[in-house]
Design a protein around this motif. Sequence first.
Motif, PDB file in Angstrom:
ATOM      1  N   SER A  98     -54.245 -14.850 -53.807  1.00  0.00           N
ATOM      2  CA  SER A  98     -54.333 -13.776 -54.790  1.00  0.00           C
ATOM      3  C   SER A  98     -52.944 -13.396 -55.286  1.00  0.00           C
ATOM      4  CB  SER A  98     -55.036 -12.567 -54.172  1.00  0.00           C
ATOM      5  OG  SER A  98     -55.005 -11.474 -55.035  1.00  0.00           O
ATOM      6  N   ASN A  99     -51.981 -13.341 -54.377  1.00  0.00           N
ATOM      7  CA  ASN A  99     -50.612 -13.008 -54.766  1.00  0.00           C
ATOM      8  C   ASN A  99     -49.971 -14.116 -55.600  1.00  0.00           C
ATOM      9  OD1 ASN A  99     -50.240 -10.400 -53.702  1.00  0.00           O
ATOM     10  ND2 ASN A  99     -50.148 -11.264 -51.654  1.00  0.00           N
ATOM     11  N   ILE A 100     -50.248 -15.374 -55.265  1.00  0.00           N
ATOM     12  CA  ILE A 100     -49.705 -16.484 -56.051  1.00  0.00           C
ATOM     13  C   ILE A 100     -50.295 -16.458 -57.453  1.00  0.00           C
ATOM     14  CG2 ILE A 100     -49.674 -19.000 -56.296  1.00  0.00           C
ATOM     15  CD1 ILE A 100     -49.474 -19.151 -53.243  1.00  0.00           C
ATOM     16  N   THR A 101     -51.617 -16.284 -57.534  1.00  0.00           N
ATOM     17  CA  THR A 101     -52.275 -16.216 -58.835  1.00  0.00           C
ATOM     18  C   THR A 101     -51.732 -15.048 -59.643  1.00  0.00           C
ATOM     19  OG1 THR A 101     -54.266 -17.158 -57.856  1.00  0.00           O
ATOM     20  CG2 THR A 101     -54.508 -16.080 -59.994  1.00  0.00           C
ATOM     21  N   SER A 102     -51.547 -13.917 -58.996  1.00  0.00           N
ATOM     22  CA  SER A 102     -50.982 -12.750 -59.681  1.00  0.00           C
ATOM     23  C   SER A 102     -49.570 -13.035 -60.171  1.00  0.00           C
ATOM     24  CB  SER A 102     -50.979 -11.536 -58.751  1.00  0.00           C
ATOM     25  OG  SER A 102     -52.282 -11.192 -58.375  1.00  0.00           O
ATOM     26  N   PRO A 126     -46.951   6.247 -53.503  1.00  0.00           N
ATOM     27  CA  PRO A 126     -46.340   6.241 -54.837  1.00  0.00           C
ATOM     28  C   PRO A 126     -44.893   5.750 -54.753  1.00  0.00           C
ATOM     29  CG  PRO A 126     -46.602   8.480 -54.024  1.00  0.00           C
ATOM     30  CD  PRO A 126     -47.243   7.581 -53.026  1.00  0.00           C
ATOM     31  N   VAL A 127     -44.517   4.910 -55.699  1.00  0.00           N
ATOM     32  CA  VAL A 127     -43.192   4.299 -55.677  1.00  0.00           C
ATOM     33  C   VAL A 127     -42.516   4.503 -57.025  1.00  0.00           C
ATOM     34  CG1 VAL A 127     -41.927   2.128 -55.462  1.00  0.00           C
ATOM     35  CG2 VAL A 127     -43.940   2.510 -54.061  1.00  0.00           C
ATOM     36  N   GLU A 128     -41.252   4.941 -56.967  1.00  0.00           N
ATOM     37  CA  GLU A 128     -40.400   4.960 -58.146  1.00  0.00           C
ATOM     38  C   GLU A 128     -39.153   4.182 -57.770  1.00  0.00           C
ATOM     39  OE1 GLU A 128     -37.895   8.232 -60.600  1.00  0.00           O
ATOM     40  OE2 GLU A 128     -40.038   8.655 -60.348  1.00  0.00           O
ATOM     41  N   ALA A 129     -38.967   3.018 -58.426  1.00  0.00           N
ATOM     42  CA  ALA A 129     -37.879   2.137 -58.010  1.00  0.00           C
ATOM     43  C   ALA A 129     -37.493   1.200 -59.144  1.00  0.00           C
ATOM     44  CB  ALA A 129     -38.319   1.322 -56.793  1.00  0.00           C
ATOM     45  N   ILE A 130     -36.381   0.499 -58.918  1.00  0.00           N
ATOM     46  CA  ILE A 130     -35.893  -0.517 -59.845  1.00  0.00           C
ATOM     47  C   ILE A 130     -36.404  -1.873 -59.366  1.00  0.00           C
ATOM     48  CG2 ILE A 130     -33.848  -1.679 -60.743  1.00  0.00           C
ATOM     49  CD1 ILE A 130     -32.361   0.986 -60.469  1.00  0.00           C
ATOM     50  N   ILE A 131     -36.937  -2.660 -60.298  1.00  0.00           N
ATOM     51  CA  ILE A 131     -37.386  -4.007 -59.947  1.00  0.00           C
ATOM     52  C   ILE A 131     -36.145  -4.869 -59.744  1.00  0.00           C
ATOM     53  CG2 ILE A 131     -38.649  -6.051 -60.701  1.00  0.00           C
ATOM     54  CD1 ILE A 131     -40.393  -4.200 -62.416  1.00  0.00           C
ATOM     55  N   GLU A 132     -35.953  -5.310 -58.506  1.00  0.00           N
ATOM     56  CA  GLU A 132     -34.774  -6.106 -58.166  1.00  0.00           C
ATOM     57  C   GLU A 132     -35.058  -7.604 -58.300  1.00  0.00           C
ATOM     58  OE1 GLU A 132     -32.703  -6.365 -54.046  1.00  0.00           O
ATOM     59  OE2 GLU A 132     -31.948  -4.579 -55.067  1.00  0.00           O
ATOM     60  N   GLN A 138     -44.452 -11.381 -54.090  1.00  0.00           N
ATOM     61  CA  GLN A 138     -44.237  -9.942 -54.164  1.00  0.00           C
ATOM     62  C   GLN A 138     -43.071  -9.591 -55.072  1.00  0.00           C
ATOM     63  OE1 GLN A 138     -43.500 -11.499 -51.042  1.00  0.00           O
ATOM     64  NE2 GLN A 138     -41.289 -11.406 -51.221  1.00  0.00           N
ATOM     65  N   LEU A 139     -43.018  -8.299 -55.424  1.00  0.00           N
ATOM     66  CA  LEU A 139     -41.877  -7.744 -56.146  1.00  0.00           C
ATOM     67  C   LEU A 139     -40.939  -7.133 -55.122  1.00  0.00           C
ATOM     68  CD1 LEU A 139     -44.068  -7.576 -58.537  1.00  0.00           C
ATOM     69  CD2 LEU A 139     -42.686  -5.709 -59.330  1.00  0.00           C
ATOM     70  N   HIS A 140     -39.649  -7.231 -55.375  1.00  0.00           N
ATOM     71  CA  HIS A 140     -38.661  -6.519 -54.571  1.00  0.00           C
ATOM     72  C   HIS A 140     -38.247  -5.297 -55.375  1.00  0.00           C
ATOM     73  CE1 HIS A 140     -37.294 -10.102 -51.884  1.00  0.00           C
ATOM     74  NE2 HIS A 140     -38.584  -9.888 -51.830  1.00  0.00           N
ATOM     75  N   LEU A 141     -38.494  -4.140 -54.818  1.00  0.00           N
ATOM     76  CA  LEU A 141     -38.193  -2.876 -55.493  1.00  0.00           C
ATOM     77  C   LEU A 141     -37.117  -2.138 -54.708  1.00  0.00           C
ATOM     78  CD1 LEU A 141     -41.902  -1.798 -56.049  1.00  0.00           C
ATOM     79  CD2 LEU A 141     -40.388  -2.839 -57.725  1.00  0.00           C
ATOM     80  N   ARG A 142     -36.105  -1.656 -55.403  1.00  0.00           N
ATOM     81  CA  ARG A 142     -35.015  -0.907 -54.774  1.00  0.00           C
ATOM     82  C   ARG A 142     -35.225   0.570 -55.065  1.00  0.00           C
ATOM     83  NH1 ARG A 142     -31.887  -2.515 -50.805  1.00  0.00           N
ATOM     84  NH2 ARG A 142     -31.684  -4.514 -51.856  1.00  0.00           N
ATOM     85  N   LEU A 143     -35.445   1.348 -53.993  1.00  0.00           N
ATOM     86  CA  LEU A 143     -35.634   2.786 -54.136  1.00  0.00           C
ATOM     87  C   LEU A 143     -34.301   3.466 -54.423  1.00  0.00           C
ATOM     88  CD1 LEU A 143     -38.059   3.424 -51.118  1.00  0.00           C
ATOM     89  CD2 LEU A 143     -38.648   3.105 -53.524  1.00  0.00           C
ATOM     90  N   VAL A 149     -38.164  -2.231 -50.958  1.00  0.00           N
ATOM     91  CA  VAL A 149     -39.607  -2.250 -50.742  1.00  0.00           C
ATOM     92  C   VAL A 149     -40.149  -3.531 -51.349  1.00  0.00           C
ATOM     93  CG1 VAL A 149     -41.801  -1.120 -51.300  1.00  0.00           C
ATOM     94  CG2 VAL A 149     -39.792   0.263 -50.806  1.00  0.00           C
ATOM     95  N   THR A 150     -40.952  -4.266 -50.575  1.00  0.00           N
ATOM     96  CA  THR A 150     -41.646  -5.417 -51.137  1.00  0.00           C
ATOM     97  C   THR A 150     -43.065  -4.971 -51.457  1.00  0.00           C
ATOM     98  OG1 THR A 150     -42.289  -6.211 -48.946  1.00  0.00           O
ATOM     99  CG2 THR A 150     -40.271  -7.107 -49.884  1.00  0.00           C
ATOM    100  N   TYR A 151     -43.482  -5.245 -52.684  1.00  0.00           N
ATOM    101  CA  TYR A 151     -44.793  -4.793 -53.166  1.00  0.00           C
ATOM    102  C   TYR A 151     -45.584  -6.023 -53.589  1.00  0.00           C
ATOM    103  CZ  TYR A 151     -47.844  -1.128 -54.957  1.00  0.00           C
ATOM    104  OH  TYR A 151     -48.893  -0.262 -55.134  1.00  0.00           O
ATOM    105  N   PRO A 152     -46.764  -6.242 -53.013  1.00  0.00           N
ATOM    106  CA  PRO A 152     -47.538  -7.455 -53.317  1.00  0.00           C
ATOM    107  C   PRO A 152     -47.892  -7.562 -54.800  1.00  0.00           C
ATOM    108  CG  PRO A 152     -48.476  -6.265 -51.445  1.00  0.00           C
ATOM    109  CD  PRO A 152     -47.426  -5.386 -52.033  1.00  0.00           C
TER     110      PRO A 152
END
Length: 176
Positions: A98-102, A126-132, A138-143, A149-152
Amino acid sequence: MFVETYKTELVQSIILFAILYIIRFIAALAIKKIGRKSGINDARIHLIIRYASVTLVLIGLLVVAVIFGTEMKDLTLVFSSVFAVIGIALFAIWSILSNITSGIIMFFSFPYKVGDKVQIHDKDFPVEAIIEDIRAFQLHLRLDNGDLVTYPNNLILQKPVTLIEKDAIDDGHDAI
């Protein structure tokens, strides 16, 4: 002996792989063009090219089997057996698929890019961050506090996301 017996099939196979190579080349150019036009980083572009290449190789192997005279009922038996085993195995790892397809969907239609500051409206987290970085899974998000934060990928497509600031990464260059 083998070459003389299957000369026609070998020539057809060589032509097939030449055609598939040309298709792969054209597809890679198209994917690179779409990726660069959309501002996607090179790692993700190469990942999608790799997925397309593997798909073309599998199609090529199927067509080569037909060229060499494999009957459709035999191919059907082999593929149904293989897909049954793969289906059972993949059921156990469906979230990874599912993550690969996404990730593939996000390559072509995700409106946010690396460097954008986003808010993910998740009631539990809830997350407010910069997409790194945007990876295959997954996405790597920097708070704001510096935490990573890794977000699937499959969750980012299911949650509402608000763009707070376009290209929020400070690269040290002042705008004029």
